[in-house]
Design a protein around this motif. Sequence first.
Motif: not given
Length: 301
Positions: A165-170, A234-240
Amino acid sequence: WPSPPQMDSAPLFRSLHSLAEDNAAFFSRSGGASGRRFAAAFATLREQSGRLEPALGYFSRLCHRFDLDEATPGNGYRSLLQVARCCVAHALHKSRYVAAHRRSLFFRAGHNAAELEALGAALAQLRALLCIAQRLLAHSPPGCLFPPSEGEDGLSEMVLREFSTMRNACFYGRCLGFQFAPSIRPFLQTMAIGLVSFSENYQRHNLGLGVAAGSLVSSGPLALDPELRGDEFERLSQTLDIHFWKSFWNLTESQLLASVANMTATQVGVCQVLTVTPEPLEVPLAADPSVTITIPPPVAH
């Protein structure tokens, strides 16, 4: 073994709180949307750092218990503490910069406000990580980094759920590489821009030189928009999947990039070619040379 002297973080936090209050008061008086944005950003810095300070003090008193020995002061809790201190120091540096240049005609209000907001978000996420680490520490036996596998009452699932649930984009946008020396941050930013722009062409199923060429064309917006770059990273690290990461890191193996390296880099002379054949070695034992052991050649998984 006894606790070694700990780094006192109190002066760091006092300086940050003082500068945050001074800057917030200055921008509150200035009025306008920009002033309100700065005031809110400094209020967030003051709030998050105030909540972070007790957690850092708590772990500073306990982290030495998890070292391998007195001569090896290193473990995961120490690493987390160091990253948090670096983030606070980076926020202090930015606050000093704003205080020194806020009256300048060339002061970039939008850019500096966005960096302060990103630092506030990073401090909040680090505080959340410290809270998770504190729960792990409470369930771990003395001197053990991890709780026992039996009787953990769903602690592992809780940690994974909280982390998801954390937002790591920052950490991948404006704050990328704050824990490293400033000289390495441009390289990390270049890698992040290249990775995200490469993914856009990879998902279109472009191959070969098309991916590299398309990445160069699409890298402009990512270089100018750190927030977009952080969200995409962040999206790439979680989906690809692993195939994407292999394709990206294998870019340096392409013939085109190898040719560019040959033209731009200094050529290294080869004095002697050594060939190690993939055959097992028979090594005699030191205690009994008549007895040998077989060492198989290294193989990849």
